[in-house]
Write a protein that holds these residues in place. Structure first.
Motif, PDB file in Angstrom:
ATOM      1  N   THR A  68       0.832  -1.214   0.000  1.00  0.00           N
ATOM      2  CA  THR A  68       0.000   0.000   0.000  1.00  0.00           C
ATOM      3  C   THR A  68       0.865   1.261   0.000  1.00  0.00           C
ATOM      4  OG1 THR A  68      -0.260  -0.189   2.396  1.00  0.00           O
ATOM      5  CG2 THR A  68      -2.031  -1.067   1.040  1.00  0.00           C
ATOM      6  N   ILE A  70      -8.734   1.779  -5.605  1.00  0.00           N
ATOM      7  CA  ILE A  70      -7.645   1.442  -4.689  1.00  0.00           C
ATOM      8  C   ILE A  70      -7.399   2.589  -3.715  1.00  0.00           C
ATOM      9  CG2 ILE A  70      -5.116   1.190  -4.646  1.00  0.00           C
ATOM     10  CD1 ILE A  70      -5.385  -0.929  -6.735  1.00  0.00           C
ATOM     11  N   LYS A  71      -7.562   3.791  -4.202  1.00  0.00           N
ATOM     12  CA  LYS A  71      -7.442   4.946  -3.299  1.00  0.00           C
ATOM     13  C   LYS A  71      -8.502   4.884  -2.203  1.00  0.00           C
ATOM     14  CE  LYS A  71      -8.005   9.967  -3.734  1.00  0.00           C
ATOM     15  NZ  LYS A  71      -8.051  11.037  -4.747  1.00  0.00           N
ATOM     16  N   ARG A  94      -5.939   8.320   3.939  1.00  0.00           N
ATOM     17  CA  ARG A  94      -5.463   9.693   4.106  1.00  0.00           C
ATOM     18  C   ARG A  94      -5.583  10.503   2.825  1.00  0.00           C
ATOM     19  NH1 ARG A  94       0.221   8.557   6.813  1.00  0.00           N
ATOM     20  NH2 ARG A  94       0.014   6.979   5.178  1.00  0.00           N
ATOM     21  N   ARG A  95      -5.802   9.822   1.724  1.00  0.00           N
ATOM     22  CA  ARG A  95      -5.932  10.529   0.449  1.00  0.00           C
ATOM     23  C   ARG A  95      -7.383  10.827   0.101  1.00  0.00           C
ATOM     24  NH1 ARG A  95      -1.268  11.904  -2.093  1.00  0.00           N
ATOM     25  NH2 ARG A  95       0.460  10.485  -1.707  1.00  0.00           N
ATOM     26  N   PRO A 130      -3.641  -3.128   5.272  1.00  0.00           N
ATOM     27  CA  PRO A 130      -2.498  -3.213   4.347  1.00  0.00           C
ATOM     28  C   PRO A 130      -1.907  -4.618   4.238  1.00  0.00           C
ATOM     29  CG  PRO A 130      -2.313  -1.241   5.692  1.00  0.00           C
ATOM     30  CD  PRO A 130      -3.468  -2.028   6.254  1.00  0.00           C
ATOM     31  N   PHE A 175      -7.640   1.655   0.157  1.00  0.00           N
ATOM     32  CA  PHE A 175      -6.413   1.467   0.940  1.00  0.00           C
ATOM     33  C   PHE A 175      -5.720   2.746   1.381  1.00  0.00           C
ATOM     34  CE2 PHE A 175      -6.634  -2.359  -1.822  1.00  0.00           C
ATOM     35  CZ  PHE A 175      -6.813  -3.282  -0.816  1.00  0.00           C
ATOM     36  N   LEU A 176      -6.142   3.886   0.864  1.00  0.00           N
ATOM     37  CA  LEU A 176      -5.415   5.114   1.175  1.00  0.00           C
ATOM     38  C   LEU A 176      -6.342   6.123   1.848  1.00  0.00           C
ATOM     39  CD1 LEU A 176      -3.440   5.379  -2.201  1.00  0.00           C
ATOM     40  CD2 LEU A 176      -2.716   4.259  -0.087  1.00  0.00           C
ATOM     41  N   TYR A 179      -0.005   7.746  -6.562  1.00  0.00           N
ATOM     42  CA  TYR A 179      -0.797   8.848  -6.001  1.00  0.00           C
ATOM     43  C   TYR A 179       0.054  10.019  -5.537  1.00  0.00           C
ATOM     44  CZ  TYR A 179      -4.381   5.286  -6.188  1.00  0.00           C
ATOM     45  OH  TYR A 179      -5.234   4.319  -6.646  1.00  0.00           O
TER      46      TYR A 179
END
Lengths: 293, 293
Positions: free
Chosen positions: A163, B28-29, B35-36, B159, B32-33, A171
């Motif tokens: 990740t 995917i953002k 914070r984005r 993750p 898994f992300l 990103y």
């Protein structure tokens, strides 16, 4: 020194920064799902200009499959086979037209051949001398302020950083809400290189970027040294020009300075130990004066 | 029982199976992300027909950004706001036209309204009775042979299963080289549901698929029971039809059988404990006979 010629036939491709998202699906497969792909040579390098992708034929087919499924047809040059990193480039069949850049509709392009072929001083014959051929073009060099790490990783532990690696690779171009302290300044360069070649992983990243990764999984040399970069090329280098590697590697070898060399679609990059950067620049500037006169 | 109305305004979208790869980057953002993204409500459910995506407005903007950057313009209906899973659906403004399917160029569509609005028996008023309204449509049910797990996961450990989850969600439609033993047979259904709602993760997957994940990270109830599925709808259910949930949930509640309910863009799915599947089918068939007469 023993040289091994790898059997892979590798393609060198340029993906526009603004178009990388479109390749997320095939790239993640090549990066993290080895059982789904027969690719044995994969390398992705981010630069300020583009992403340079190097894949063997098997990986290219995966990539191409993704491309062909796209809603809009995109020009995927059918020819233009590159060679291994560090070796000299071959001229793509598509010999004109700009590549890279911000073409939203055509993020994929082969390195454009900017110059006519010259006499070749193959990179494999490096110690042949400082002068790779008659009247070689002396390319200007830049030295950004970043400090880089050269790292490796057990492929078995690659999923553990997946990740973070995805975040950094796919990103990082999104503007962060606020700049974190210690973020690379304006004189720094955006550069990240990941390669997975026959099961061996190499990663080159900014020392600031490394802080985002778990500290216990990424391995470096025992000295833990940091590297500085010398970037070669004021304007994009051509695939047909020979002797570029030699005109950097020769002087460095003569001055007994170790180098880690990464070619990308547009420019070349020599990493040298942090302590040696001043003398490297001096050596290379002397070369410039010597060759340029 | 206390009911909490979440404040999210959630969109219900259908992504064609053949077009999911195009959404890899924004999905995917969202997955898994954290914070984005400011998305707090995310749910992705794979069925044989399509992928149903539910996201709040913040997540939809991320999604849309990816969509708008695509090479080819794609019809993203600007309207058509859905409600939370389990509540009744609202009629999208775009009230005609097929959705889902295999439209390569238009993988995104809102659930098409297939029927005229009926008298509503809101799902929130479930125990009102077995008869949700006058002359309700009795939808046929199917019961595939798979056994399902209902699982959760500490978001901090997400993750650690990222590459497996990515593999299952984004690459499972690739035809495997050879069918593994124990692979779902023809009477099984392709179904995988992942949701991340306000920091809580829920996963429903086939017991065979679960074997691909590390065994120590996915958590289930202490009984570790497996579930069977009752799938509601012979043809795609309309967003405007009310009482669908009630006509399943009512009889199950009356028979004291617990249920885990998942609506998707085209069909509804009730998971019931494995031991109870025979009596569930009996109960629901009795309903069918009762209502259908």
């Amino acid at each position: 020194m023993e040289l091994h010629i790898l059997e892979h036939r590798v393609r060198v491709l340029s993906l526009a920064r603004s178009g990388l998202w479109l390749y997320t699906h095939p790239l993640i497969k090549l990066l993290f799902l080895p059982r789904r792909s027969r690719c044995k040579f994969f390398s992705l390098t981010e630069t300020p200009e583009d992403y340079t992708l190097m894949v063997d034929e098997e990986g290219f087919k995966d990539e191409e499959t993704g491309t062909q499924r796209r809603a809009a047809p995109v020009g995927v040059p059918a020819s233009g086979r590159g060679h291994l990193a560090g070796a000299e480039r071959v001229v793509p069949q598509r010999s004109s037209g700009a590549s890279g850049g911000g073409h939203e509709d055509c993020p994929l392009g082969h390195r454009a051949a900017g110059r006519a072929p010259r006499v070749c001083a193959d990179a494999v014959h490096l110690p042949d001398g400082l002068h790779p051929g008659p009247n070689p073009t002396v390319h200007p060099i830049q030295s950004p302020q970043n400090r880089f790490c050269v790292l490796t990783l057990d492929p078995e532990t690659l999923p553990a950083i997946a990740t973070t690696l995805i975040d950094v690779l796919f990103y990082s171009h999104s503007a962060p809400k606020e700049a974190a302290p210690g973020e690379p300044g304006p004189s720094s360069i955006t550069f990240f290189a990941f390669s997975l070649i026959e099961g061996y992983i190499s990663i080159v990243m900014d020392a600031e970027t490394q802080k985002k990764f778990p500290s216990d999984l990424l391995l470096t040399s025992s000295s833990g040294e940091l590297w500085r970069m010398v970037r070669i090329g004021g304007q994009p280098l051509g695939f047909d020009e020979c002797g570029i590697v030699a005109q950097i590697a020769g002087p460095l070898a003569a001055a007994d300075i170790s180098a880690y060399y990464i070619s990308t679609f547009n420019f070349d990059h020599a990493l040298v130990p942090e302590d040696g950067i001043d003398s490297v620049i001096e050596v290379l500037q002397r070369r410039q004066e010597g060759l340029g006169s």
